[in-house]
Design a protein around this motif. Structure first.
Motif, PDB file in Angstrom:
ATOM      1  N   GLU A 127       0.816  -1.219   0.000  1.00 47.86           N
ATOM      2  CA  GLU A 127       0.000   0.000   0.000  1.00 47.86           C
ATOM      3  C   GLU A 127       0.848   1.268   0.000  1.00 47.86           C
ATOM      4  O   GLU A 127       0.531   2.238  -0.692  1.00 47.86           O
ATOM      5  N   LYS A 128       1.936   1.280   0.750  1.00 45.05           N
ATOM      6  CA  LYS A 128       2.744   2.489   0.874  1.00 45.05           C
ATOM      7  C   LYS A 128       3.438   2.872  -0.433  1.00 45.05           C
ATOM      8  O   LYS A 128       3.981   3.979  -0.535  1.00 45.05           O
ATOM      9  N   ARG A 130       1.816   2.919  -3.363  1.00 44.15           N
ATOM     10  CA  ARG A 130       0.831   3.533  -4.247  1.00 44.15           C
ATOM     11  C   ARG A 130       1.022   5.045  -4.251  1.00 44.15           C
ATOM     12  O   ARG A 130       1.211   5.654  -3.204  1.00 44.15           O
ATOM     13  N   TYR A 133      -0.955   7.124  -1.809  1.00 47.76           N
ATOM     14  CA  TYR A 133      -0.848   6.853  -0.375  1.00 47.76           C
ATOM     15  C   TYR A 133      -0.591   8.179   0.340  1.00 47.76           C
ATOM     16  O   TYR A 133      -0.040   9.123  -0.231  1.00 47.76           O
ATOM     17  N   LYS A 134      -0.957   8.268   1.600  1.00 52.02           N
ATOM     18  CA  LYS A 134      -0.914   9.536   2.333  1.00 52.02           C
ATOM     19  C   LYS A 134       0.469  10.172   2.381  1.00 52.02           C
ATOM     20  O   LYS A 134       0.584  11.409   2.360  1.00 52.02           O
ATOM     21  N   TYR A 162      -9.446   3.228  -3.902  1.00 56.34           N
ATOM     22  CA  TYR A 162      -8.468   3.478  -2.847  1.00 56.34           C
ATOM     23  C   TYR A 162      -8.053   4.951  -2.845  1.00 56.34           C
ATOM     24  O   TYR A 162      -7.949   5.581  -1.784  1.00 56.34           O
ATOM     25  N   SER A 166      -8.296   7.608   0.084  1.00 55.15           N
ATOM     26  CA  SER A 166      -7.061   8.159   0.628  1.00 55.15           C
ATOM     27  C   SER A 166      -7.077   9.681   0.589  1.00 55.15           C
ATOM     28  O   SER A 166      -6.723  10.354   1.570  1.00 55.15           O
TER      29      SER A 166
END
Length: 218
Positions: A127-128, A130, A133-134, A162, A166
């Protein structure tokens, strides 16, 4: 998607350091005014692939500067070849990692960041990685001007869902959202510049998801 290595592209990139910055020092900000020779507005495409989108933008808007941020040397070479053929002085190629975008650009210097058909990294443990991602959003917020925004396109419904979540969780505002970009109003479709992947996916009948989002003013 990784492109097959092309020796000619590597040589071309090495021959034009004034047009391609390769793995610049992340500890030292790049002087883009010096690189472009002017202080026109800057727009960035993160992950430019073969560069049809960014070179078309540069050709259509000579009063703006464009940076193709691309990790692969072969892709950088393909973009550079088009830049040279079209005489696009308002396009620079930055061969580097998107995770370092806040190292390559000063705060509040960029008008638009384009994320086109980014790797979806579908596994939860990735996820990190992407690009929505935040931690990436925080870097984009730092680089963008207060009135700047992100434009995002994908054919991957999972990545789109997603990304919406996000960005919403980050407190971003959505200025445009579409779950079938190619069937929007004619004026929207006509303004859309297709990437190579977008043309391929749309030809198969796949819907193209898109959004424009901005941050709270700093």
């Amino acid at each position: 998607m990784r492109l097959r290595n092309k020796p000619w592209a590597v040589k071309l990139v090495n021959d034009y350091p004034e047009s391609v910055l390769q793995n610049p020092d992340p500890e030292k900000k790049i002087d883009w005014t010096e690189r472009f020779g002017n202080d026109h507005p800057i727009e960035i495409e993160v992950g430019s692939g073969k560069g049809h989108f960014i070179t078309t933008l540069a050709k259509q808007n000579p009063d703006k500067n464009y940076v193709a941020l691309e990790l692969q040397t072969t892709a950088a070479g393909i973009i550079l070849r088009t830049k040279l053929e079209e005489g696009l002085d308002n396009l620079q190629i930055l061969r580097g990692d998107a995770a370092d975008i806040d190292c390559f650009f000063d705060e509040n210097t960029t008008d638009v960041i384009y994320l086109n058909f980014s790797d979806p990294w579908p596994k939860t443990r990735h996820e990190k990685r992407r690009l929505t991602y935040k931690s990436f959003l925080a870097k984009y917020e730092q680089v963008l001007k207060p009135d700047g925004h992100i434009e995002f396109k994908t054919d991957n419904s999972g990545l789109f869902a997603y990304s919406v979540q996000s960005m919403n969780n980050y407190g971003m505002h959505f200025d445009f959202v579409s779950v079938d970009l190619h069937h929007e109003k004619a004026e929207i479709v006509e303004k859309n510049i297709e990437t190579e992947y977008e043309h391929k996916f749309a030809a198969k009948g796949n819907p193209i998801y898109a959004l424009h989002a901005s941050f709270d003013e700093k």
